[in-house]
Design an enzyme around this catalytic site. Structure first.
Site, mmCIF file in Angstrom:
data_model
loop_
_atom_site.group_PDB
_atom_site.id
_atom_site.type_symbol
_atom_site.label_atom_id
_atom_site.label_comp_id
_atom_site.label_asym_id
_atom_site.label_seq_id
_atom_site.Cartn_x
_atom_site.Cartn_y
_atom_site.Cartn_z
ATOM 1 N N GLY A 197 0.796 -1.217 0.000
ATOM 2 C CA GLY A 197 0.000 0.000 0.000
ATOM 3 C C GLY A 197 0.825 1.261 0.000
ATOM 4 N N ASP A 236 10.766 -7.021 -2.165
ATOM 5 C CA ASP A 236 9.498 -7.488 -1.598
ATOM 6 C C ASP A 236 9.362 -8.965 -1.922
ATOM 7 O OD1 ASP A 236 6.589 -8.079 -1.295
ATOM 8 O OD2 ASP A 236 6.440 -5.933 -0.928
ATOM 9 N N SER A 241 -7.269 -9.098 -2.077
ATOM 10 C CA SER A 241 -7.530 -8.181 -0.966
ATOM 11 C C SER A 241 -6.566 -6.995 -0.952
ATOM 12 C CB SER A 241 -7.436 -8.929 0.364
ATOM 13 O OG SER A 241 -6.131 -9.455 0.560
ATOM 14 N N ASN A 242 -5.507 -7.044 -1.765
ATOM 15 C CA ASN A 242 -4.570 -5.926 -1.865
ATOM 16 C C ASN A 242 -5.095 -4.813 -2.764
ATOM 17 O OD1 ASN A 242 -1.860 -8.303 -2.243
ATOM 18 N ND2 ASN A 242 -2.645 -7.430 -0.341
ATOM 19 N N LEU A 243 -5.956 -5.166 -3.715
ATOM 20 C CA LEU A 243 -6.216 -4.274 -4.835
ATOM 21 C C LEU A 243 -6.937 -2.975 -4.450
ATOM 22 C CD1 LEU A 243 -7.177 -6.867 -7.598
ATOM 23 C CD2 LEU A 243 -4.939 -5.936 -7.012
ATOM 24 N N ARG A 275 -6.171 -0.953 -2.192
ATOM 25 C CA ARG A 275 -5.222 0.060 -1.741
ATOM 26 C C ARG A 275 -3.893 -0.012 -2.492
ATOM 27 N NH1 ARG A 275 -5.045 -4.283 1.534
ATOM 28 N NH2 ARG A 275 -3.027 -5.009 2.333
ATOM 29 N N LYS A 329 4.888 -9.487 -6.181
ATOM 30 C CA LYS A 329 4.665 -8.037 -6.292
ATOM 31 C C LYS A 329 5.851 -7.332 -6.943
ATOM 32 C CE LYS A 329 1.444 -7.422 -2.448
ATOM 33 N NZ LYS A 329 1.192 -6.778 -1.144
ATOM 34 N N ASP A 366 6.172 -1.045 6.381
ATOM 35 C CA ASP A 366 5.268 -0.887 7.522
ATOM 36 C C ASP A 366 5.464 -2.019 8.535
ATOM 37 O OD1 ASP A 366 3.518 0.515 9.042
ATOM 38 O OD2 ASP A 366 1.745 0.163 7.814
ATOM 39 N N CYS A 418 -2.028 -3.486 9.089
ATOM 40 C CA CYS A 418 -3.176 -3.326 8.193
ATOM 41 C C CYS A 418 -4.016 -4.596 8.108
ATOM 42 C CB CYS A 418 -2.693 -2.917 6.806
ATOM 43 S SG CYS A 418 -1.936 -1.286 6.741
#
Length: 319
Positions: free
Chosen positions: A31, A52, A59-61, A63, A76, A120, A175
């Site tokens: 995000g 990464d 469920s990522n899309l 944000r 990713k 994060d 998150c």
């Protein structure tokens, strides 16, 4: 018209050339990382190393608008590099499908001009801060949760992240566990990109030594300068498997019910309360391991209160 004509009207040709020569390390392509990557490549940053180890999930899309439905299940770092190259072919992308560790941070940071912490994860933040401070590299780090977040520019000519946040938070919420809104994380990531660009072009005033806060529930912005913040006198370093030494006393704080495999085969399992009567050695290094580093940090603080001085932390999620 040049791709950067409107940008050069503000920053000038020399600054644009500085961006083209710059090499930035971005840790995290989620995000925070998505707007960071899009705006750095869009601004004309010449080279980006991206780290990464995660894959795109549906469920990522909400944000992470850099990705598409067809990217689900793809690494990713690879998907991000592909989309960024298609839009900004002049930017050289170096994707690495790995998590950040103290060891690979030592290899990656010396070769770049600036580091962006978009993971994060407080373990990653402290690892990057320690490395950047030692090498004199600027670090732009951010965190976001729910409807609020913050971004700061550390190291280089400014105090480290440890000087501003000498202790870890009380909770390891993230998150995934507490939720987040797409526009909020996008705003924080965009602020990271703007700070990074300002540092790379030598803007005056510099964002180094500045922390910016955002509360989008109250639509309030805040922040402060921390130029004179003092570095902690007894920082707790993070280590990984490659940095364990013969003679280290290894303590696994996760019970077997939580994690069957210890962070190191030689580690002994102990509960937090068992450390209250733990004998502290004056010479032997104690390495405390858990998932995020939070329990290890608290245990180490307790041992420091008993006189322990040679301590290190092992966070499994950053290994």
């Amino acid at each position: 018209m040049s791709r950067f004509a409107r940008q050069e009207q503000i920053i000038g040709t020399k600054a644009q050339q500085a961006l083209a020569r710059a090499h930035v390390l971005v840790v995290g392509a989620g995000g925070l990382g998505c707007p960071v990557l899009q705006y750095l490549a869009g601004a004309g940053v010449g080279e980006i190393t991206l780290m990464d180890d995660d894959q795109v999930e549906e469920s990522n899309l909400h944000r992470q608008p850099l990705y598409r439905m067809e990217d689900i299940g793809t690494a990713k770092a690879l998907a991000a590099a592909r989309h960024l190259t298609a839009a900004h072919p002049a930017t050289r992308l170096h994707p690495h499908l790995s998590r950040l560790t103290p060891s690979n941070a030592e290899n990656a940071v010396p070769h770049v001009d600036l580091v962006i912490d978009a993971a994060d994860s407080f373990a990653v933040s402290y690892i990057l801060s320690d490395t950047c401070q030692r090498l004199g590299k600027p670090l732009v780090s951010a965190s976001v949760l729910g409807m609020s977040g913050y971004v700061g520019a550390y190291c280089g000519t400014a105090p480290s992240l440890r000087a501003v946040f000498p202790d870890l938070p009380d909770s390891a919420a993230n998150c995934a566990t507490a939720g987040v809104l797409g526009p909020v994380v996008g705003m924080v990531g965009t602020a990271q990109a703007q700070m990074a660009i300002s540092i790379l072009i030598g803007a005056d005033p510099s964002p180094l030594g500045q922390l910016l806060t955002l509360d989008m529930q109250k639509f309030a912005f805040g922040g402060f300068r921390f130029d004179k913040a003092q570095e902690p006198t007894a920082p707790l370093p993070f280590v990984d498997a490659a940095l364990l030494e013969e003679g280290d006393l290894l303590i696994e704080l996760r019970p077997a019910s939580e994690c069957a495999e210890k962070f190191a085969p030689a580690a002994q399992r102990l509960k937090m309360e068992e450390l209250e009567d733990f004998h502290v050695s004056d010479t032997q290094r104690i390495v405390l391991g858990c998932q995020t580093g939070l329990r290890s940090w608290r245990a180490a603080r307790g041992l420091q209160g008993k006189g322990a001085k040679n301590l290190a932390l092992f966070a499994q999620c950053a290994a």
